[in-house]
Write an enzyme that holds these catalytic residues in place. Structure first.
Site, short mmCIF file in Angstrom:
data_model
loop_
_atom_site.label_atom_id
_atom_site.label_comp_id
_atom_site.label_asym_id
_atom_site.label_seq_id
_atom_site.Cartn_x
_atom_site.Cartn_y
_atom_site.Cartn_z
N ASN A 110 -37.72 -25.86 -131.33
CA ASN A 110 -38.58 -24.74 -131.75
C ASN A 110 -39.42 -25.07 -132.97
OD1 ASN A 110 -37.27 -23.51 -129.68
ND2 ASN A 110 -36.11 -22.06 -130.93
N THR A 155 -88.26 -7.60 -131.27
CA THR A 155 -87.20 -6.59 -131.28
C THR A 155 -87.31 -5.92 -129.92
OG1 THR A 155 -88.58 -4.81 -132.14
CG2 THR A 155 -87.46 -6.17 -133.78
N HIS A 156 -86.17 -5.53 -129.35
CA HIS A 156 -86.15 -4.96 -128.00
C HIS A 156 -86.78 -5.91 -126.98
CE1 HIS A 156 -85.32 -1.16 -130.14
NE2 HIS A 156 -86.32 -1.54 -130.92
N SER A 277 -83.75 -28.56 -108.16
CA SER A 277 -83.18 -27.78 -107.06
C SER A 277 -83.21 -28.64 -105.80
CB SER A 277 -84.02 -26.52 -106.87
OG SER A 277 -83.88 -26.05 -105.54
N LYS A 283 -88.71 -26.89 -109.29
CA LYS A 283 -87.74 -26.41 -110.29
C LYS A 283 -87.29 -27.45 -111.31
CE LYS A 283 -86.75 -22.15 -109.17
NZ LYS A 283 -85.63 -21.24 -109.17
N GLU A 290 -77.31 -22.78 -119.53
CA GLU A 290 -76.64 -21.78 -118.68
C GLU A 290 -75.13 -22.01 -118.66
OE1 GLU A 290 -78.55 -21.81 -114.83
OE2 GLU A 290 -80.47 -21.25 -115.71
N TYR A 317 -38.14 -17.31 -131.63
CA TYR A 317 -38.75 -18.05 -130.54
C TYR A 317 -38.43 -17.41 -129.18
CZ TYR A 317 -40.08 -21.69 -127.29
OH TYR A 317 -40.66 -22.36 -126.26
N GLN A 322 -44.54 -20.92 -124.99
CA GLN A 322 -45.02 -22.14 -124.31
C GLN A 322 -46.40 -21.91 -123.69
OE1 GLN A 322 -42.23 -24.85 -122.26
NE2 GLN A 322 -43.20 -24.16 -120.37
N LYS A 325 -50.21 -23.11 -125.01
CA LYS A 325 -50.85 -24.43 -124.99
C LYS A 325 -52.04 -24.57 -124.05
CE LYS A 325 -46.76 -26.35 -126.75
NZ LYS A 325 -46.14 -24.99 -126.62
#
Ligand code: ARG
Length: 473
Positions: A110, A155-156, A277, A283, A290, A317, A322, A325
């Site tokens: 532990n 803004t917006h 693409s 593309k 992304e 404990y 466990q 992790k």
């Protein structure tokens, strides 16, 4: 496979139970830390006379040999063991026989696992701090080169007032600077050594916890043995800092995706950081941005998972711990990968400065400045606002911009407009006039840049006790 706790049991554990219980599949990545912790423990046991000098030396040599063999690939971590701690102890005992069994004196898995995880996390914090510095330098260089690159501020998501690219990037510098500062803060708070807490209530052996703590570069030993084996809030703090950092990366990614769109065309992505693409030949997709935006969810997921895992645990404990992790490791890896890739993408990004400036003009982002101009000529602000509103409407009708409008047409709306309006409306003037601290004006920006540079140089020199310079070994 031999277990560390066979004595009390009369029956073999069912194979599926054993597999469900085992953590070696993921805690194998703690092997270096496990050995590092055991070396310090053995050293201290020797110093305290709990082990003889010969025993301590045999254990030390044995552990170093295991680490060397794992690192050079001649020893592989065997998935048949329950966890990395059992594996190391088993190999040690195989190599140095009976003496190997003495290593675990005065220790429990532990406090051992609490230590391993802390040692590992410390390195991850430093690694993240250094990656953040790389990103901050990249942002700073772009800022230094673009003090006069005009663009619309929004803004917006509507064009609002003109700013510069340096100023826009400066906002991200501030965000990532706070992220970097969080690394320092949480490191300081977590850097205490849990070894010696035993299973939960300390041990009857005269351990020197201060010695072990110092040897491993901690600020000292933890102060409560029950807390020591149960505490994972340093992980929650770090993963929460990573979540905030990912949120910043994700916002920045979102903007780059917009800027890269056909509508904006503010930036040109390097071919190396975009993909095509399979069907649409025209593309060029901003995949890295992304993916960074997308992976943010994984890190938030880790944070939620840790919080939920911890919320109902009685002291001390419990095996639930466990579960700290896999999610943490995934969050560490994800955030670091994102930082690396994002920095590379930024470094190679090209700006279409003409498009950015044109966009600021087309969107009437200098309308506030036209109103301020009239105020300068004695018109009350409310009336100026109204006049410029009509001016904008007229421009929209004529499909033109304010600065393109002939003076006599402007004067039909207000006779206060004079020849100097054109200079007052240039993006350069609009930005230069914004001189307040924190604004985009060149005076304020130059001051900010100087401070950023000095701060970043200091950050790079920061020493994190216990961890080598860059977090790698
Ligand atoms: N694999 C365990 C963990 O990650 C190690 C500690 C096991 N302790 C125990 N009492 N079963 O937490």
């Amino acid at each position: 496979m031999a277990q560390l706790w066979g004595g009390r049991f009369t029956k073999e554990t069912d194979q599926s139970v054993y597999a469900f219980n085992a953590s070696i599949g993921f805690d194998r990545r703690l092997i270096r830390e496990d050995i590092e912790g055991s070396l310090a423990h053995a050293d201290m046991l020797g110093k305290q006379g709990i082990l003889t000098r010969e025993e301590r030396d045999a254990i030390t040599d044995g552990l170093k040999g295991i680490l060397r063999d794992v690192e050079n690939g001649s020893l592989t971590v065997d998935d048949g063991y329950e966890d990395v701690h059992s594996f190391v102890e088993a190999v040690l005992t195989e190599r140095i026989h009976e003496t190997g069994k003495k290593l675990h004196t005065g220790r429990s898995r532990n406090d051992q696992v609490a230590l391993d995880m802390k040692l590992y996390t410390r390195r991850q914090i430093v690694l993240t701090a250094r990656l953040l510095e790389d990103l901050l330098w990249t942002i700073l260089h772009t800022m230094e080169e673009n003090l006069e690159t005009w663009m619309p501020g929004f803004t917006h998501l509507q064009k609002a007032q003109p700013v510069t690219l340096a100023h826009h990037y400066g906002a991200y510098f501030e965000m990532f600077r706070r992220d970097r500062q969080r690394m320092t803060d949480l490191y300081r708070r977590m850097n205490y050594c849990p070894l010696g807490a035993g299973a939960l209530a300390g041990t009857t052996y005269p351990l020197d916890r201060e010695y072990v703590a110092e040897k491993l570069g901690f600020a000292g030993p933890t102060q409560n043995s029950m807390d020591s084996v149960s505490d994972r809030d340093y992980l929650i703090e770090f993963v929460s800092a990573l979540s905030i950092l990912m949120m910043h990366l994700s916002r920045f990614s979102e903007e780059i995706i917009l800027w890269n769109s056909n509508e904006y065309q503010f930036v040109e992505m390097d071919d190396g950081y975009s993909t095509g693409s399979s069907i649409m030949p025209q593309k060029k997709n901003p995949d890295i941005a992304e993916l960074v935006r997308g992976k943010t969810g994984r890190v938030y997921g880790a944070l939620t998972s840790l919080l939920v895992t911890m919320k109902g645990l009685p002291l001390a404990y419990n095996k639930d711990l466990q579960e700290d992790k896999e999610v943490s490791f995934d969050a560490f890896d994800t955030a670091q990968d994102c930082l690396r890739l994002f920095t590379g993408m930024l470094r190679t990004l090209q700006f279409r400065k003409d498009r950015m400036a044109q966009s600021a003009l087309n969107g009437f982002s200098n309308a506030t400045d036209a109103a301020d101009y009239l105020v300068g000529k004695g018109v009350p602000f409310r009336d100026a606002h109204e006049i410029v509103g009509r001016l904008v409407l007229y421009c929209i009708d004529q499909n033109t911009t304010i600065d393109q409008l002939p003076l006599e047409q402007m004067q039909r709306i207000s006779d206060r407009f004079e020849q100097d309006i054109y200079d007052a409306l240039s993006l350069k003037t609009c930005v230069e006039k914004r001189l307040t601290t924190g604004g985009p004006g060149p005076g304020a920006m130059k001051q900010a840049l100087q401070a950023y540079r000095a701060w970043l140089e200091d950050a790079g020199r920061e020493v994190f006790p216990g961890v080598e310079e860059d977090g790698r070994k």
